[in-house]
Structures are given as structure tokens and as C-alpha cells.
Design a protein around this motif. Structure first.
Motif: not given
Length: 323
Positions: A112-113, A135-137, A179, A181-182, A184-185, A188
Motif C-alpha cells: 500500500f501507499d 509495493e505502493g506507488a 487502494g 497499488t498492485q 489496481q495496476m 487497469d
């Protein structure tokens, strides 16, 4: 093992990076990095990870294998369970505790961020942090990140989905944590590919299952009730076997397919029976073992570690299992 695991895709191979100095290197199956030499004084590594679905089992096994292996080189790897709810707060608390206990290095799944600050603090205190899996962005001062290119993995899944659905139909999307990051990516990457290359595929969701198989099960049932022409379900993170079980229990095997990540026994069982139509791996055992040994080598000999080590995915289908 009945299926060959995916190995880390990096030009810096274990052989070239970690040529041993005459030390016996009896590595466990799935591990590729050897210890360079024994430490003169005990080196202590904290391995921080979660336990909320079967994906984490090979991660834990990799950490335990590193613990056993490095014990012969005066190294200690202590596995720390961060709990069954993924959050930035759990990661921060885990790293703070590791610093308080004066570990020499930390392996962690930050995901997470909101985790960069504590990673930077650890690095500033002289405690290198090795991030794995996700890991987070927000950039941090971590020593290295070992893991999959989540966007590329999503694109690989998106291309597979477009082929399986012949470019049209209804696709349900279930992500692990909004929320993360991985997650979501991965989502996306797939959806952007589909928007550009298969615009006639209608996306239902995304929905959040918090990596829980039982939640994925209920979500698929609800999606099918509202959309009896549902053709495929994409689960970006934990619990895809729950979606596959829903397909099986609804009598939709061969009609609705589930695509997701990780060659865990729970997922593989449904790949063999046809509810899962594709699984993309990320070599979790190897990531856990190799990162621990690479960090140990860095602490003992000052060996350089690549800033980014990619794990390429191996996408398998029921046809691959049949072979």
C-alpha cells in the motif's frame, strides 16, 4: 512438483550474481540464490508478511526455507505474521517493531501507499529494506523490489480475456483491495487493454472481495443473478477459487470461466475441472527465499542488489494441466 515454476526474469542470474566462494550450496527446490559466505556475527532478518488467503502459504514456506538455509551461515530469518487484513498500518507497525528489536535487515510486502515513510526511516537508520510481491506507488528508499510488473501482468490477462471471449460479452471484475497499488495496476492493465482492443466487452464492477474466497463466491452469485449472460470473471488478487466454486455450484462450468493469479493448490483444483480457465503465477516461494538470501549477502559482504528484479508470469490453462 508436477509443474515447473516460473523463475525470476532478470539478466542478472543467480549464477552470475552470487558465485559462491567454495561453500556448499544445497538450495531448496524453488530457490535460486546461494549464500556467499558465513557471517562472522549473527545476522538477523525480519520477514514481514500477511496471512489472509492461500497465496501466502508459499511465501511463508519460502521464508521458512530461507530460515533453515541461512542458519548454516550464521543467519537468522524470523517470520512475522502481519495479520489477515492487509493495510499500510499493519506494515508500518511491523517495521517499527522490527526496528525496535534491532534487526539488521527487513524483507516486507508493503503493498500500500503510506508505507514509504517508515521504509525511508529504516533505511536512514542503516537497516536495509527489501520489498517483495507488491509495493505502493509512492517511491521509497528500499534496497530493492522483487516482483511482477503488475500493469504488464494485467495486459497479459486482458489479451487472454479478449481471446477467450472473442472480443464481446460480459466480464465481471473482482479486485482484492481498493487502494492496493498492485491490485489496481493489475486491473487497469487488463481493462485498458480491453478498452483499446475489445471495446464490445462489457465490464461489470469492479467489486472488492478483500482477498476473501467466500466474498468472491457471493459476488459471482450476485453477478450471475443480475446478468445470466455473464461469460467470464477476472479476479485480480486473492480468492479466485471462491469465484470458481460459485461457477461450479451454479452449474456453469464451461459457460462461465474464471481467470486469476497464482498456481496454489486451491486454484489448480478448479483449473483441472475447468471452472478456472487461466492462472498467472508470480513465483512467491522463490521471491521469499531469494530476497532473504540476497539481503543476507548484502549485509555480510556488501554485495550489490539490483534495484528492480522482475518476476515474469507463467499463464497456464486447463489444456496445460492436461498435458
Amino acid at each position: 512438483m508436477t509443474m515447473k515454476t516460473t523463475y525470476l526474469a532478470t539478466m542478472l542470474t543467480a549464477a552470475s550474481l552470487w558465485a559462491g566462494a567454495g561453500i556448499a550450496q544445497d538450495l531448496p527446490e524453488g530457490g535460486t540464490v546461494a549464500a556467499e559466505q558465513a557471517a562472522e556475527e549473527e545476522v538477523r532478518i525480519a520477514f514481514l508478511s500477511f496471512q489472509n488467503n492461500p497465496f501466502w502459504i508459499p511465501v511463508t514456506e519460502g521464508a521458512m526455507a530461507a530460515k533453515d538455509y541461512l542458519a548454516e551461515f550464521n543467519g537468522t530469518v524470523d517470520y512475522v505474521d502481519l495479520g489477515d487484513e492487509l493495510s499500510a498500518e499493519a506494515v508500518v507497525s511491523g517495521i517499527e517493531a522490527a526496528l525496535a528489536q534491532q534487526y539488521d535487515g527487513i524483507v516486507v510486502v508493503p503493498i500500500f501507499d503510506g508505507t514509504a515513510r517508515i521504509i525511508n526511516e529504516a533505511t536512514a537508520e542503516g537497516v536495509p529494506v527489501f520489498s517483495i510481491i507488491a509495493e505502493g506507488a509512492v517511491p521509497s528508499d528500499r534496497l530493492s523490489f522483487m516482483g511482477q510488473d503488475a500493469i504488464a501482468a494485467g495486459e497479459q490477462i486482458g489479451e487472454f480475456i479478449a481471446e477467450q471471449m472473442d472480443g464481446a460479452g460480459k466480464l465481471g471484475v473482482i479486485t482484492g483491495y481498493f487502494g492496493a497499488t498492485q491490485h489496481q495496476m493489475r486491473m487497469d492493465g487488463a481493462l485498458d487493454y480491453l478498452e483499446a482492443n475489445a471495446p464490445d466487452i462489457e465490464v461489470l464492477g469492479p467489486f472488492e472481495n478483500r482477498d476473501k474466497a467466500e466474498s468472491a463466491y457471493s459476488l459471482v452469485q450476485d453477478m450471475y443473478t443480475a446478468n445470466p449472460d455473464l461469460e467470464m470473471v477476472y479476479v485480480t488478487a486473492g480468492g479466485p477459487f471462491g469465484a470458481a466454486k460459485a461457477v461450479q455450484d451454479l452449474g456453469l462450468t464451461g459457460q462461465v470461466g474464471v481467470i486469476g493469479f497464482d498456481h496454489t493448490p486451491d486454484n489448480m483444483a478448479y483449473l483441472e475441472t475447468g471452472e478456472m480457465v487461466g492462472l498467472l503465477d508470480q513465483a512467491p516461494f522463490q521471491q521469499a527465499f531469494d530476497s532473504s538470501v540476497m539481503l543476507f549477502n548484502h549485509l555480510v559482504t556488501g554485495a550489490e542488489v539490483p534495484e528492480l528484479i522482475k518476476a515474469d508470469g507463467n499463464l497456464i490453462t486447463p489444456a496445460d494441466v492436461a498435458k
